[in-house]
Design an enzyme around this catalytic site. Structure first.
Site, short mmCIF file in Angstrom:
data_model
loop_
_atom_site.label_atom_id
_atom_site.label_comp_id
_atom_site.label_asym_id
_atom_site.label_seq_id
_atom_site.Cartn_x
_atom_site.Cartn_y
_atom_site.Cartn_z
N ASP B 95 0.86 -1.19 0.00
CA ASP B 95 0.00 0.00 0.00
C ASP B 95 0.89 1.23 0.00
OD1 ASP B 95 -2.15 1.59 -0.12
OD2 ASP B 95 -3.08 0.90 1.73
N ASN B 202 -7.74 -1.81 7.65
CA ASN B 202 -7.59 -0.82 8.73
C ASN B 202 -7.78 0.62 8.24
OD1 ASN B 202 -5.26 -0.52 7.30
ND2 ASN B 202 -3.86 -0.70 9.04
N GLY B 374 -5.61 5.60 15.16
CA GLY B 374 -6.12 4.72 16.21
C GLY B 374 -6.85 3.55 15.60
N HIS B 399 3.59 4.79 13.44
CA HIS B 399 2.47 5.21 12.58
C HIS B 399 1.10 4.82 13.12
CE1 HIS B 399 1.92 1.11 11.34
NE2 HIS B 399 1.25 1.39 10.25
N GLY B 402 -0.47 -0.70 15.85
CA GLY B 402 0.09 -2.00 15.50
C GLY B 402 -0.83 -3.08 16.05
#
Lengths: 139, 476
Positions: B95, B202, B374, B399, B402
């Site tokens: 990505d 996500n 988040g 970032h 996780g």
């Protein structure tokens, strides 16, 4: 010898897909079914359209990734989901057919799209009389 | 992970001393608790990256590091082209330029609460999200190429935003040296109907409330105060970036041998920066970055359209736009000398400190905003880059939270409806086409984002500025 089947195996962020078969080709077919199951329930996908796929790669493992990536491409560009697969392997090449239908969000409730098949946990091997074909797919 | 594998440099810095083929040490920035929770694969992958040709200083892993492919997610590594340095498709990821942008609204969270359901429903209807969703922007060949070289500037030129948006976007909204011709027809076809779509997994769009301020000066410079409502968009280069990643991973896996590079893991597929494959990838990857910047810009335009109808008093200027999965040419000081390096950030955020010329002028005195995503129910954070991060991580920070749990396990642990109801009870409205997708992305499947940003702060990678909590979340 047990029947052909597929399963998922865990990865921290993504998903492992594994096909198991009595032949390498069958394991490739089952790995594709495992990949569909990342998105939706494979038995809920009708075989309305057939898509022919041809791949070539220098070894079995790269061939498996190519096969799965070709399916990802066809799903993405045609808006399809696939529920049935047939694979024939020759020296360095794969001829396959995937049967499916257009994705219907209300009916298929697709969970996630797949970005690509990766080389992580990539394996095509014969174990205890069965073939396994597996890798992690990036979702 | 086994903590005894590391030499403890400080409470938040853990060194893997070079052994075997490692050319430089590995360094993980995290608290002891976070290191212990990490999968052993993070160790292996940090070690493997340290063995790549031309790597400079160290192979780094950020506090949110987890098992990726080739590089860990949260991996940072810089390569010198004049020392045989490589560029790695696996080091950027599928990505390309997936990232986060944050928009002010000029409204308070209470303004949002008054119309929260209507806003959630309207965003859900008008922001294309989820598997198979298509956007309303369809590009012919000429426009596709213009987008791939123009990035967010291309989008603004066509009315999807303002020049002020570009001032607040990395690379001023347009990645230089992008080569549309290096992007395959298959990649372009995959993108044809996906401009202005959020994607799945996500990726999300959230309306958030500023809940807490940690650094008043930086918060004032960023225009954030408690009770403000902001909008965050997390998405990337969609099918085009995925296809570029897929194709170049194979090309590099095959080419590596011809360049005499022994790969400990095929996912580390790479090529010398000064090689035909390396240069071809860089041109295509930069086009992928432009695709992500254009995509987030179009989504911004769609969000502004929704607010214009639901809350017409809102104004939505861009606070900042950061990218996560990139390889960028940057100047960094190593052993007292400035060097031009190719910095890979895979699931890591650039975090330039105060005074850096690439930080927009109004923010330059405080540093670059670092936007940490988040996971629906948990908070997001705004941090600011530090001067120390230059020496510690080539100006890079974490970032996101996780993942702490696989999708498989998350799906077996939660039901989507249960997650949606539980969050609604806390005042957070989730809209998603897939309840299974919501279950797989349940907040509990992620690490504690607060612990991750605390570690980034304590390690000096970036400093905490503000915490944001979701009010509305559109999940793909």
């Amino acid at each position: 010898m047990t029947a052909a089947r597929w399963e998922h195996f865990p990865h921290e962020a993504d998903m492992g897909v594994r096909g198991i078969g009595t032949s390498k080709a069958e394991a490739f077919e089952q790995a594709a079914l495992a990949m569909t199951a990342v998105i939706t329930e494979p038995s809920g996908v009708a075989a309305r359209e057939a898509v022919a796929i041809r791949c070539e790669a220098p070894d079995d493992e790269l061939l498996l990734v190519d096969w799965l990536n070709a399916l990802i491409y066809e799903m993405a560009t045609r808006g399809l989901l696939f529920g049935r697969f047939q694979v024939t392997l020759s020296d360095g090449g794969l001829d396959g057919t995937a049967w499916g239908e257009r994705a219907d969000v209300a009916r298929h409730r697709p969970a996630v799209e797949i970005k690509g098949a990766t080389y992580t946990a990539l394996r095509v091997a014969r174990e205890n009389g069965e073939w396994i074909a597996q890798c992690i797919v990036d979702v | 992970m086994d903590i005894t594998l590391f030499k403890r440099r400080s409470d938040y810095e853990w060194e893997i001393e070079p052994t075997g083929g490692m050319r430089v040490p590995g360094v993980i920035y995290a608290s002891e608790a976070l290191v212990r929770e990490m999968d052993h694969k993070v160790y292996e992958q940090t070690v493997n990256v340290a063995a790549l040709p031309g790597i400079v200083q160290a192979s780094y892993a950020m506090p949110d590091a987890h098992w990726g492919y080739g590089f860990p997610i949260g991996g940072v590594a810089a390569f010198d082209p004049d020392e045989g340095g490589v560029v790695s498709a696996g080091g950027v990821g599928f990505d390309i330029s997936c990232g986060v942008r944050c928009l002010h609204t000029g409204l308070t969270a209470d303004d949002i609460r008054g119309v929260q359901k209507l806003l959630a429903d309207t965003l859900y209807v008008r922001i294309p999200a989820g598997v198979g969703s298509t956007g309303r922007v369809h590009l012919n060949r000429e426009e596709m190429d213009a987008m791939l070289t123009g990035g967010a500037k291309w989008a603004v030129d066509r009315g999807y935003g303002t020049a002020a948006d570009l001032d607040r976007t990395e690379e001023h909204g347009q990645m230089r040296d992008a080569r549309a011709a290096n992007v395959s027809d298959r990649a372009k076809k995959r993108q044809q109907d996906e401009m202005g779509t959020l994607g799945s997994g996500n990726h999300y769009l959230e309306v958030q409330e500023v809940r807490e301020i940690y650094d008043a000066k930086a918060a004032a410079a960023f225009g954030l105060k408690p009770g403000d409502a902001v909008v965050s968009i997390h998405c990337g280069s969609r099918g085009l970036g995925h296809q570029i990643g897929t194709e170049f991973l194979k090309k590099m896996a095959i080419a590596a041998g011809t360049y005499g590079i022994a790969l400990p893991d095929r996912e580390l597929a790479c090529a010398p920066i000064h090689s035909p494959v390396g240069e071809e990838y860089l041109g295509a990857m930069r086009a992928g970055i432009n695709c992500a910047l254009a995509n987030r810009q179009i989504l911004t335009h769609l969000v502004r359209g929704v607010f214009a109808d639901v809350l017409p008093q809102a104004r939505l200027p861009l606070l900042y736009d950061v990218s996560h999965n990139t390889c960028k040419v940057e100047e960094h000081v190593v052993d007292g000398k400035p060097r031009r390096l190719f910095v890979h950030r895979k699931g890591a955020t650039r975090a330039f400190g105060p005074g850096h010329p690439d930080v927009p002028e109004p923010l330059r005195a405080v540093g670059q905003p670092v936007l940490i995503g988040g996971s629906m129910g948990t908070g997001s954070y705004v941090l600011v880059g530090t001067k120390e991060a230059e020496a510690r991580s080539f100006s890079s920070a974490c970032h996101g939270a996780g993942r702490a749990m696989s999708r498989h396990q998350a799906y077996r642990t939660w039901k989507g409806r249960q997650v949606i109801d539980e969050l609604a009870g806390r005042g957070i409205l989730i809209r998603s086409p897939s309840s299974r997708g919501v279950a797989e992305e349940a907040p509990g499947a992620y690490k504690d984002v607060g612990a991750v940003v605390d570690a980034a702060d304590a390690a000096g990678l970036a400093r905490k500025v503000a915490r944001l909590e979701p009010l509305v979340c559109v999940k793909g």
